[in-house]
Every structure is written in C-alpha cells, then in structure tokens.
Design a protein around this motif. Structure first.
Motif, PDB file in Angstrom:
ATOM      1  N   GLU A  26       1.126   4.094  -2.995  1.00 19.46           N
ATOM      2  CA  GLU A  26       0.916   5.513  -2.722  1.00 19.46           C
ATOM      3  C   GLU A  26       2.094   6.354  -3.214  1.00 19.46           C
ATOM      4  OE1 GLU A  26      -0.452   9.170  -1.743  1.00 19.46           O
ATOM      5  OE2 GLU A  26      -1.590   7.302  -1.892  1.00 19.46           O
TER       6      GLU A  26
ATOM      7  N   ASP B 290       0.830  -1.215   0.000  1.00 18.84           N
ATOM      8  CA  ASP B 290       0.000   0.000   0.000  1.00 18.84           C
ATOM      9  C   ASP B 290       0.859   1.258   0.000  1.00 18.84           C
ATOM     10  OD1 ASP B 290      -2.260  -1.583  -0.009  1.00 18.84           O
ATOM     11  OD2 ASP B 290      -2.583  -1.429   2.158  1.00 18.84           O
TER      12      ASP B 290
ATOM     13  N   ARG C 108       1.887   6.689  -6.947  1.00 23.47           N
ATOM     14  CA  ARG C 108       0.867   7.657  -7.370  1.00 23.47           C
ATOM     15  C   ARG C 108       1.362   9.093  -7.189  1.00 23.47           C
ATOM     16  NH1 ARG C 108      -2.699   3.780  -5.281  1.00 23.47           N
ATOM     17  NH2 ARG C 108      -2.625   4.643  -3.179  1.00 23.47           N
ATOM     18  N   ARG C 109       2.167   9.293  -6.161  1.00 26.23           N
ATOM     19  CA  ARG C 109       2.595  10.643  -5.791  1.00 26.23           C
ATOM     20  C   ARG C 109       3.798  11.162  -6.556  1.00 26.23           C
ATOM     21  NH1 ARG C 109       3.531  12.337   0.412  1.00 26.23           N
ATOM     22  NH2 ARG C 109       3.615  14.492  -0.159  1.00 26.23           N
TER      23      ARG C 109
END
Length: 94
Positions: A14, A10, A17-18
């Motif tokens: 993240e 997870d 994505r960032r």
C-alpha cells in the motif's frame, strides 16, 4: 537483537502504491530500543554520551528521535551543524 520485518507485506504494498520510490522506512521502536540499549550498556560511565554521525543519515526525524533518547550529534560540515541546530540540538550536544 534478531532481525525481523517491522511492516507487513500488505502495508508495504500500500505504501508503494501511494508514494513514489525511492523512499526509506525506519522502525522508530527499534531505533529507540537500540539507543536505549547502547546508553544502558555504558551507564556505568557517568560521562558517556553517544553522538550520532549526522552524515550517516541526515534525516531530521532521525536526528530528533535520537536527541530525545539522549544522543548528541557528530557534525562534520556546516550543513550538518545547521540540521542539528534546526532539530533542537546544540551546545555540548554537538
């Protein structure tokens, strides 16, 4: 030392994505542990000093981290020397 993931799926998703790819993630705890283990393995030799090959990973954060663990820098170019110097490594540590 056994290989293990130092970040969960997870958290990695993240980060992906960032931040745009490509990028590198480093495990500071593992790098420090290995530097300490290497220095401990040669602690019988009072003149021993590990010199990190800056060319291998010319990353200021890694250079600083290893310097904190007592490693010097092996520099082959002027740019590598400037990087080591900018990270606070100098004198007999190069």
């Amino acid at each position: 030392m056994a290989k293990r993931a130092f970040i969960g799926r997870d958290a990695l998703e993240e980060i992906c994505r960032r931040y745009p790819t490509p990028f590198h993630l480093y495990d500071e705890r593992e790098i420090r542990a290995r530097a300490r283990a290497l220095n401990a393995a040669f602690s019988w030799n009072p003149g021993f000093k590990e010199y990190f090959v800056v060319k291998a990973t010319p990353n200021p954060s890694i250079v600083r981290l290893l310097a904190e663990e007592g490693c010097g820098c092996d520099c082959a170019t002027g740019v590598e020397l400037m990087l080591a110097s900018a990270c606070g490594v100098g004198g007999r540590d190069i």
